[in-house]
Enzyme design. Structure first.
Site, PDB file in Angstrom:
ATOM      1  N   LYS A   1       6.065  21.463  12.974  1.00 47.72           N
ATOM      2  CA  LYS A   1       7.218  20.760  12.107  1.00 47.72           C
ATOM      3  C   LYS A   1       8.213  21.565  12.650  1.00 47.72           C
ATOM      4  O   LYS A   1       9.381  20.951  12.746  1.00 47.72           O
ATOM      5  CB  LYS A   1       6.852  21.266  10.497  1.00 47.72           C
TER       6      LYS A   1
ATOM      7  N   GLU B   1       6.917  25.399   5.149  1.00 47.38           N
ATOM      8  CA  GLU B   1       5.733  25.976   5.819  1.00 47.38           C
ATOM      9  C   GLU B   1       6.656  26.763   7.191  1.00 47.38           C
ATOM     10  O   GLU B   1       5.916  27.543   7.835  1.00 47.38           O
ATOM     11  CB  GLU B   1       4.728  24.736   6.248  1.00 47.38           C
TER      12      GLU B   1
ATOM     13  N   THR C   1       9.805  21.195   6.427  1.00 48.28           N
ATOM     14  CA  THR C   1       8.931  22.043   5.240  1.00 48.28           C
ATOM     15  C   THR C   1       9.199  23.408   5.311  1.00 48.28           C
ATOM     16  O   THR C   1       9.631  24.164   6.341  1.00 48.28           O
ATOM     17  CB  THR C   1       7.430  21.614   5.657  1.00 48.28           C
TER      18      THR C   1
ATOM     19  N   TYR D   1       0.028  23.307  11.816  1.00 51.87           N
ATOM     20  CA  TYR D   1       1.127  22.079  11.075  1.00 51.87           C
ATOM     21  C   TYR D   1       2.471  22.823  11.024  1.00 51.87           C
ATOM     22  O   TYR D   1       3.379  22.150  11.463  1.00 51.87           O
ATOM     23  CB  TYR D   1       0.677  21.960   9.515  1.00 51.87           C
TER      24      TYR D   1
HETATM   25  P1  NAP Z   1       1.262  12.229   2.552  1.00 54.03           P
HETATM   26  O1  NAP Z   1       1.225  11.847   1.123  1.00 54.03           O
HETATM   27  O2  NAP Z   1       0.272  12.819   3.246  1.00 54.03           O
HETATM   28  O3  NAP Z   1       1.790  10.879   3.353  1.00 54.03           O
HETATM   29  C1  NAP Z   1       1.771  11.084   4.778  1.00 54.03           C
HETATM   30  C2  NAP Z   1       2.034   9.498   5.285  1.00 54.03           C
HETATM   31  O4  NAP Z   1       2.290   9.493   6.744  1.00 54.03           O
HETATM   32  C3  NAP Z   1       1.352   8.411   4.844  1.00 54.03           C
HETATM   33  O5  NAP Z   1       1.822   7.480   4.446  1.00 54.03           O
HETATM   34  C4  NAP Z   1       0.396   8.360   6.132  1.00 54.03           C
HETATM   35  O6  NAP Z   1      -0.216   7.053   6.421  1.00 54.03           O
HETATM   36  C5  NAP Z   1       1.430   8.511   7.240  1.00 54.03           C
HETATM   37  N1  NAP Z   1       0.964   8.924   8.522  1.00 54.03           N
HETATM   38  C6  NAP Z   1       0.153   9.787   8.940  1.00 54.03           C
HETATM   39  N2  NAP Z   1      -0.217   9.652  10.111  1.00 54.03           N
HETATM   40  C7  NAP Z   1       0.651   8.563  10.658  1.00 54.03           C
HETATM   41  C8  NAP Z   1       0.761   8.266  12.114  1.00 54.03           C
HETATM   42  N3  NAP Z   1       0.197   8.635  13.001  1.00 54.03           N
HETATM   43  N4  NAP Z   1       1.461   7.191  12.262  1.00 54.03           N
HETATM   44  C9  NAP Z   1       2.191   6.477  11.112  1.00 54.03           C
HETATM   45  N5  NAP Z   1       1.895   7.105   9.917  1.00 54.03           N
HETATM   46  C10 NAP Z   1       1.251   8.074   9.565  1.00 54.03           C
HETATM   47  O7  NAP Z   1       2.439  13.192   2.595  1.00 54.03           O
HETATM   48  P2  NAP Z   1       3.742  13.689   1.574  1.00 54.03           P
HETATM   49  O8  NAP Z   1       3.347  14.509   0.557  1.00 54.03           O
HETATM   50  O9  NAP Z   1       4.280  12.350   1.090  1.00 54.03           O
HETATM   51  O10 NAP Z   1       4.875  14.181   2.643  1.00 54.03           O
HETATM   52  C11 NAP Z   1       5.712  13.379   3.377  1.00 54.03           C
HETATM   53  C12 NAP Z   1       6.267  13.977   4.341  1.00 54.03           C
HETATM   54  O11 NAP Z   1       6.861  15.264   3.864  1.00 54.03           O
HETATM   55  C13 NAP Z   1       5.263  14.732   5.384  1.00 54.03           C
HETATM   56  O12 NAP Z   1       6.103  14.543   6.748  1.00 54.03           O
HETATM   57  C14 NAP Z   1       4.956  16.089   4.990  1.00 54.03           C
HETATM   58  O13 NAP Z   1       4.711  16.849   5.952  1.00 54.03           O
HETATM   59  C15 NAP Z   1       6.497  16.463   4.657  1.00 54.03           C
HETATM   60  N6  NAP Z   1       6.549  17.537   3.607  1.00 54.03           N
HETATM   61  C16 NAP Z   1       5.701  17.348   2.330  1.00 54.03           C
HETATM   62  C17 NAP Z   1       5.982  18.402   1.259  1.00 54.03           C
HETATM   63  C18 NAP Z   1       5.214  18.232   0.182  1.00 54.03           C
HETATM   64  O14 NAP Z   1       5.202  19.105  -0.732  1.00 54.03           O
HETATM   65  N7  NAP Z   1       4.788  16.916  -0.271  1.00 54.03           N
HETATM   66  C19 NAP Z   1       6.830  19.215   1.476  1.00 54.03           C
HETATM   67  C20 NAP Z   1       7.562  19.589   2.700  1.00 54.03           C
HETATM   68  C21 NAP Z   1       7.314  18.391   3.759  1.00 54.03           C
HETATM   69  P3  NAP Z   1      -1.610   6.749   5.702  1.00 54.03           P
HETATM   70  O15 NAP Z   1      -1.385   6.239   4.270  1.00 54.03           O
HETATM   71  O16 NAP Z   1      -2.118   5.581   6.492  1.00 54.03           O
HETATM   72  O17 NAP Z   1      -2.602   7.888   5.845  1.00 54.03           O
HETATM   73  O1  G4F Z   2      -1.609  22.518  -2.032  1.00 52.15           O
HETATM   74  P1  G4F Z   2      -1.615  23.041  -0.473  1.00 52.15           P
HETATM   75  O2  G4F Z   2      -2.716  22.626   0.315  1.00 52.15           O
HETATM   76  O3  G4F Z   2      -0.342  22.859   0.266  1.00 52.15           O
HETATM   77  P2  G4F Z   2       0.455  23.786   1.083  1.00 52.15           P
HETATM   78  O4  G4F Z   2      -0.530  24.408   2.205  1.00 52.15           O
HETATM   79  O5  G4F Z   2       1.475  24.792   0.565  1.00 52.15           O
HETATM   80  O6  G4F Z   2       1.163  22.520   1.955  1.00 52.15           O
HETATM   81  C1  G4F Z   2       2.040  21.682   1.263  1.00 52.15           C
HETATM   82  O7  G4F Z   2       3.067  22.082   1.166  1.00 52.15           O
HETATM   83  C2  G4F Z   2       4.130  22.139   2.305  1.00 52.15           C
HETATM   84  C3  G4F Z   2       5.348  22.664   1.830  1.00 52.15           C
HETATM   85  O8  G4F Z   2       5.284  24.211   1.926  1.00 52.15           O
HETATM   86  C4  G4F Z   2       4.110  20.913   3.150  1.00 52.15           C
HETATM   87  F1  G4F Z   2       4.912  21.146   4.090  1.00 52.15           F
HETATM   88  C5  G4F Z   2       2.711  20.338   3.219  1.00 52.15           C
HETATM   89  O9  G4F Z   2       2.805  19.004   4.003  1.00 52.15           O
HETATM   90  C6  G4F Z   2       1.835  20.294   1.906  1.00 52.15           C
HETATM   91  O10 G4F Z   2       2.479  19.156   1.239  1.00 52.15           O
HETATM   92  O11 G4F Z   2      -2.050  24.523  -0.762  1.00 52.15           O
HETATM   93  C7  G4F Z   2      -1.152  25.266  -1.607  1.00 52.15           C
HETATM   94  C8  G4F Z   2      -1.680  26.832  -1.701  1.00 52.15           C
HETATM   95  C9  G4F Z   2      -2.053  27.565  -0.466  1.00 52.15           C
HETATM   96  O12 G4F Z   2      -1.519  28.626  -0.372  1.00 52.15           O
HETATM   97  C10 G4F Z   2      -3.653  27.359  -0.435  1.00 52.15           C
HETATM   98  O13 G4F Z   2      -4.393  28.391   0.369  1.00 52.15           O
HETATM   99  O14 G4F Z   2      -2.868  26.617  -2.438  1.00 52.15           O
HETATM  100  C11 G4F Z   2      -4.034  27.510  -1.766  1.00 52.15           C
HETATM  101  N1  G4F Z   2      -5.250  27.033  -2.366  1.00 52.15           N
HETATM  102  C12 G4F Z   2      -6.182  27.849  -2.991  1.00 52.15           C
HETATM  103  N2  G4F Z   2      -7.322  26.975  -3.100  1.00 52.15           N
HETATM  104  C13 G4F Z   2      -5.766  25.639  -2.181  1.00 52.15           C
HETATM  105  C14 G4F Z   2      -7.165  25.897  -2.536  1.00 52.15           C
HETATM  106  N3  G4F Z   2      -5.198  24.595  -1.285  1.00 52.15           N
HETATM  107  C15 G4F Z   2      -6.018  23.436  -1.038  1.00 52.15           C
HETATM  108  N4  G4F Z   2      -5.508  22.678  -0.629  1.00 52.15           N
HETATM  109  N5  G4F Z   2      -7.383  23.674  -1.740  1.00 52.15           N
HETATM  110  C16 G4F Z   2      -7.914  24.658  -2.197  1.00 52.15           C
HETATM  111  O15 G4F Z   2      -9.121  24.517  -3.001  1.00 52.15           O
END
Ligand code: NAP
Ligand code: G4F
Length: 339
Positions: free
Chosen positions: A152, A126, A124, A148
């Site tokens: 990672k 992050e 990520t 987090y």
């Molecule tokens: P998500 O919607 O939160 O999905 C997370 C998945 O992980 C869910 O299926 C959850 O299952 C499963 N999980 C959580 N804890 C577990 C455990 N202990 N054992 C087995 N499964 C478990 O996340 P996403 O947005 O699809 O992201 C996918 C991956 O990419 C994550 O690793 C995240 O950190 C990474 N990532 C995401 C972004 C982004 O912007 N979306 C960016 C960079 C990296 P349940 O349904 O049971 O909760």
């Molecule tokens: O949507 P966010 O919670 O995503 P964040 O923290 O960027 O993390 C996501 O992206 C990562 C990749 O860079 C992934 F690795 C991670 O798993 C996840 O998918 O927050 C985005 C921004 C932050 O700066 C936060 O402080 O939005 C700001 N924010 C402002 N108000 C808020 C809020 N975020 C959330 N969730 N809720 C608020 O009310």
């Protein structure tokens, strides 16, 4: 014979798009699913019957060994994680266990059971955290700012170490934020589109956010899963930044979401800095800033340089920021209007 893929985190946003993508390519898709009192298959309902589910948890090594033995996968995509950054301060140890130790559990299991399987690890942006250069690329020094991000980063180095120690084909994708109508409701983009639509439909008057001045490089999840697959089709394992190269504030996301439902909001020129409220042009407060949503340490700016992926993988995003916001608003409008 069809290729086999094991996807952890299959019920999540990315897991659902990746499963669709792999099924379309003719893969046999196995999904690791953890036990819950109520099944959580909303994102994959439409393809549920095509997936072979295996129960397991990243914290339980034996369940991972069993999953790999049963699936005998050619490719493994590790998407499972405690993925909500804000929550990682409340559950530091748990986040570390799932997002870092869980990756050790998985890689050990791969090495023991199916060492020729290719592995994708969900890294990520992050990990760049308090960014040391902009845009961020594969060679940018890391500086994680959350439990987090730290977990990672440990997982990222674990992947490097398994690659160098045991010649596993393991890659990390350094993915910048990617969103979709399937995004969890606590993430800022979906929280905004869902609330804006509720305001449009007269279900609520206003909603609350934290820091709306932070900037993210937002892409569409459907585009990003293709990059995961492409990484595992290469001859050599490597790590790649996946991003759009454009950055926008949370406030800009809010503005576009309101625009998509034809609600005019005031523009006070401060663009998110020190704002306490956002009002409509008729004076109603539709958004209030609440310190509850500020983080102990913030990542203020993310903007990725994905030139390496564009050159070596031939990957590029198809959906731009404005289209993404409209897509999410449209989907929430459909969902909430039905309800
Ligand atoms: P998500 O919607 O939160 O999905 C997370 C998945 O992980 C869910 O299926 C959850 O299952 C499963 N999980 C959580 N804890 C577990 C455990 N202990 N054992 C087995 N499964 C478990 O996340 P996403 O947005 O699809 O992201 C996918 C991956 O990419 C994550 O690793 C995240 O950190 C990474 N990532 C995401 C972004 C982004 O912007 N979306 C960016 C960079 C990296 P349940 O349904 O049971 O909760
Ligand atoms: O949507 P966010 O919670 O995503 P964040 O923290 O960027 O993390 C996501 O992206 C990562 C990749 O860079 C992934 F690795 C991670 O798993 C996840 O998918 O927050 C985005 C921004 C932050 O700066 C936060 O402080 O939005 C700001 N924010 C402002 N108000 C808020 C809020 N975020 C959330 N969730 N809720 C608020 O009310």
């Amino acid at each position: 014979m069809a290729k086999k893929a094991l996807v952890t985190g299959i019920t999540g946003q990315d897991g659902s798009y990746l499963a669709e993508f792999l099924l379309k390519k003719g893969y046999d898709v196995f999904g690791l699913e953890r036990r819950a009192s109520t099944k959580n298959r909303g994102n994959i309902k439409h393809i549920e019957s095509e997936i072979h589910f295996i129960s397991g948890d990243m914290l339980d090594s034996n369940s991972l060994i069993r999953a790999i033995s049963e699936a005998q996968p050619d490719e493994i995509y590790n998407l499972a994680a405690q993925s909500f950054v804000a929550e990682s301060w409340h559950q530091k140890r748990y986040t570390h266990e799932v997002n870092s130790s869980g990756v050790i559990n998985l890689l050990e299991a791969v090495y023991e059971v199916k060492p020729d399987a290719k592995v994708y690890q969900a890294g990520t942006s992050e990990m760049f955290g308090k960014v040391q250069e902009t845009p961020q690329k594969e060679t940018t020094p890391f500086y994680p700012r959350s439990p987090y991000g730290i977990a990672k980063l440990a997982a990222y180095w674990t992947v490097v170490n398994f690659r160098e120690s045991y010649s596993l084909f393991a890659c990390s994708g350094l993915l910048f934020n990617h969103e979709s109508p399937r995004r969890g409701l606590e993430f800022v983009t979906r929280k905004i589109t869902n609330a804006v639509v509720q305001i449009k439909l007269g279900l609520i008057d206003k909603f609350f956010l934290g820091n709306i001045g932070t900037k993210r490089d937002w892409g569409f999840a459907g585009d990003y899963v293709a990059a995961m697959w492409l990484m595992l089709q290469q001859n050599e394992p490597d790590d790649f930044v996946i991003a759009t190269g454009k950055t926008n504030t949370v406030r800009k996301f809010v503005e576009l979401a309101f625009e998509a439902v034809n609600i005019k909001i005031e523009s006070n020129g401060k663009k998110g800095v020190d704002e306490k409220y956002i009002r409509t042009d008729t004076g109603s407060v539709v958004l209030e800033i609440n310190s509850k949503f500020f983080r102990p340490a913030e990542v203020y700016l993310l903007m990725g340089d994905s030139s390496k992926a564009r050159k070596k993988l031939g990957w590029k995003p198809k959906v731009n920021f404005e289209e993404l916001v409209r897509m999410m608003v449209k989907s929430d409008l459909k969902l909430l209007s039905k309800k």
